[in-house]
Design a protein around this motif. Structure first.
Motif, short mmCIF file in Angstrom:
data_model
loop_
_atom_site.label_atom_id
_atom_site.label_comp_id
_atom_site.label_asym_id
_atom_site.label_seq_id
_atom_site.Cartn_x
_atom_site.Cartn_y
_atom_site.Cartn_z
N MET A 1 0.63 -1.22 0.10
CA MET A 1 0.14 -0.32 0.17
C MET A 1 0.80 1.37 0.19
SD MET A 1 -3.22 -1.14 2.73
CE MET A 1 -3.66 -2.89 2.79
N VAL A 2 2.34 0.92 -0.06
CA VAL A 2 2.85 2.23 0.05
C VAL A 2 2.62 3.33 -1.22
CG1 VAL A 2 5.44 3.10 0.14
CG2 VAL A 2 4.49 1.50 1.37
N SER A 3 3.05 2.77 -2.03
CA SER A 3 2.44 3.34 -3.70
C SER A 3 1.34 4.16 -3.18
CB SER A 3 2.78 2.24 -4.95
OG SER A 3 1.40 1.27 -4.77
N ALA A 4 -0.03 3.62 -2.64
CA ALA A 4 -0.90 4.92 -2.87
C ALA A 4 -0.69 6.14 -1.87
CB ALA A 4 -1.90 3.86 -1.82
N ILE B 1 3.28 4.76 9.08
CA ILE B 1 3.32 4.45 8.04
C ILE B 1 3.43 5.11 7.14
CG2 ILE B 1 4.07 3.05 5.96
CD1 ILE B 1 4.07 0.75 7.44
N GLU B 2 1.91 5.86 6.91
CA GLU B 2 1.04 6.75 5.88
C GLU B 2 2.36 8.57 6.45
OE1 GLU B 2 -3.10 8.95 5.17
OE2 GLU B 2 -2.78 6.93 5.94
N VAL B 3 1.82 8.47 8.01
CA VAL B 3 2.60 10.29 8.07
C VAL B 3 4.18 10.16 7.86
CG1 VAL B 3 2.97 11.58 10.77
CG2 VAL B 3 0.70 9.94 10.41
N LYS B 4 4.28 9.06 8.48
CA LYS B 4 6.37 9.77 7.91
C LYS B 4 6.42 9.52 6.02
CE LYS B 4 8.22 5.76 11.19
NZ LYS B 4 9.24 4.87 11.46
N MET B 5 5.39 8.73 5.51
CA MET B 5 5.80 9.33 4.24
C MET B 5 5.34 10.18 3.58
SD MET B 5 6.37 8.70 0.12
CE MET B 5 5.94 6.38 0.25
N ALA B 6 3.87 11.47 4.42
CA ALA B 6 3.52 12.38 3.56
C ALA B 6 4.78 13.34 4.33
CB ALA B 6 2.49 12.79 4.45
N LEU B 7 4.88 13.59 5.55
CA LEU B 7 5.98 13.98 5.97
C LEU B 7 7.20 14.08 5.63
CD1 LEU B 7 6.38 16.14 8.99
CD2 LEU B 7 6.82 13.52 10.57
N ALA B 8 7.42 12.63 5.14
CA ALA B 8 9.34 12.82 4.60
C ALA B 8 8.99 13.70 2.91
CB ALA B 8 9.15 11.62 4.05
#
Length: 518
Positions: free
Chosen positions: A167-170, A474-481
């Motif tokens: 789901m990381v791609s989403a 994981i979603e928060v880390k992606m957006a924040l990064a």
């Protein structure tokens, strides 16, 4: 009818009135006073009992007063978000209770007792009785016993780490759309002011639509809008929620809550039916989203236990779990993101450290799953934001039989309240800097920071810990990064610091941030 028959009817009517009168008196006076006496005998201080509503009116009055104006720019949010509970504990001590209607609710703030309550979830169960909750949310978060175990078992495969990797791609696609939009806004003069709260609500709505249902945010935004409205109605219903039969009255709010319930159910039924038809046609259909994984796991459960009764989930139960996906998936993540942005705007030194780490790990490249798991400083910051701004301000439980809790003997019908936001900033547990933003306290992990005590539980704790915790982080880390790769940011002068609760911890007046393009 003869005279004797008439007399008998009168006697029966009188007995019926007396019986109902006794039941009413027991409910509003004798039972509360008995519970109060049993608690006081064990050294628990209890607020003075007020007929029927208990402390609810005072609680709501203080809550409305606190919401009426912003607070100073600090992390001391307890007086604004839990004013009644803070005042009660300051006056009566941690070993105290207040009245939630006709039922005493005991504060639990000792980590050892919190551990017991969270671990023994069969003995200390979710509180039943709010008649309006069924219109808002159900699903695994509210079930008990074997039903909870069955739903958790069916849901677990969908949240396995290997499935989340897919789901990381989403997460990336949705985050990339948001930061690309922000880049266009700052192009002209290199900076712009933006309220990031609706931005994050849209982002997390988009993510949950893609990751849970394989659709775009456009298809799901009607559900989000309806669930947001339902949350507001649910909060407003608390004064009347525990009056038997009140939810059946044709009030404007009651009618609207039922309308929303029916519409959300119809929308979700349409999404589920479409997916089931695809799965029937193609057994090898792409089941990489949460709905596909849930339906697949449910079918497996049914096939493996076809000779047993009550196996698998019904279509109505699948709908309730989907409503939970929508609400919890959007709310928890958007709340964590917005308070992280606000906090990093207040503490620029940690923003710089987080950005340096992100650049070191990813450069300007697309963040990947393994890299996200190596972001130590970002993780420390995230934990500290969850400590100071937990999504849920408290957890509550109830005893449905006589129970021992530590040295306490709790009679059946006692309610328990674990005030997360107060435990998370208790100086006896966290030190004199408990109100300060210090991610360094988590440098060696949660166990070291908490001294192996149950004093940090933003996603609950024990067997019933939030099943979507890894999904959200994981979603928060992606957006924040991705934000840190492209922008520096600070609070706008127009920002008013006003945390408030609408089920979860929202910024009441939004979160106005000035973005600077790097």
């Amino acid at each position: 009818m003869g005279e004797s028959g008439f007399i008998l009817m009168v006697i029966l009517c009188i007995l019926n009135v007396l019986w109902w009168g006794w039941k009413m008196l027991d409910w509003i006076w004798w039972r509360p006073k008995k519970l109060e006496r049993l608690l006081k005998e064990q050294g628990i201080k209890v607020t003075p009992y007020k007929l029927l509503l208990g402390d609810l009116k005072d609680n709501m009055r203080l809550f409305k007063e606190a919401r009426s104006k912003p607070m100073n720019l600090s992390h001391d949010i307890a007086p604004r978000v839990l004013p009644f509970d803070l005042q009660t504990i300051q006056k009566y001590g941690k070993n105290s209770a207040f009245w939630f209607g006709t039922t005493p609710r005991l504060y639990i703030m000792d980590p050892h007792l919190i551990k017991d309550v969270m671990n023994k979830h069969d003995h200390f169960q979710k509180i039943k009785g709010n008649q309006f909750l069924r219109f808002f949310l159900s699903g695994v978060v509210l079930y008990e016993g074997e039903k909870w175990a069955k739903h958790r078992r069916i849901l677990n495969p969908a949240f396995h780490m290997e499935k989340l990797k897919r789901m990381v791609s989403a997460f990336y696609t949705s985050s990339n759309e948001m930061v690309s939009k922000w880049e266009k806004l700052v192009t002209s003069n290199g900076s712009c002011e933006l309220d990031v709260w609706p931005e994050f609500q849209n982002l997390t709505g988009d993510v949950i639509s893609r990751a849970a249902f394989g659709s775009s945010y456009e298809e799901g935004k009607r559900i989000f809008k309806l669930q947001d409205e339902q949350a507001e109605h649910f909060i407003q219903s608390f004064l009347t929620a525990y009056i038997p039969g009140f939810s059946l009255l044709p009030t404007k709010r009651n009618r609207r809550m039922k309308e929303i319930y029916r519409e959300v159910r119809t929308l979700l039924m349409g999404i589920i039916n479409k997916r089931q038809k695809v799965m029937e046609v193609a057994e090898a259909a792409n089941n990489n989203d949460l709905l596909g994984l849930l339906l697949e796991s449910n079918n497996n459960e049914i096939q493996e236990n076809k000779n047993k009764k009550n196996v698998g989930m019904t279509i109505d139960e699948v709908i309730e779990e989907c409503k939970l996906f929508y609400f919890a998936g959007q709310e928890t993540t958007s709340v964590l993101l917005v308070w992280t942005m606000v906090t990093l705007s207040m503490h620029s030194e940690w923003q710089v450290r987080a950005r340096e780490e992100v650049i070191q790990v990813f450069g300007k490249n697309k963040p990947d799953f393994d890299g996200l798991n190596h972001l130590k400083i970002v993780t420390m910051i995230m934990y500290e934001v969850l400590r100071l701004y937990p999504p849920l301000l408290f957890f509550d439980r109830c005893t449905y039989k006589n129970m021992k809790l530590g040295e306490l003997s709790l009679p059946a019908g006692t309610q328990l309240m674990i005030p997360t936001v107060l435990v998370h900033r208790d100086r006896e547990l966290w030190g004199e800097d408990a109100e300060e933003f210090n991610p360094g306290r988590f440098a060696e992990g949660i166990s070291k920071a908490t001294k192996n005590q149950v004093s940090f539980f933003p996603f609950s704790w024990g067997p019933r810990i939030c099943i979507g915790q890894q999904f959200a982080t994981i979603e928060v880390k992606m957006a924040l990064a991705m934000i840190l790769q492209r922008f520096s940011f600070e609070l706008s002068p127009s920002y008013a610091h006003a945390p408030t609760t609408v089920i979860t911890l929202h910024p009441q007046y939004g979160a106005q941030i000035i973005l600077h393009k790097l």
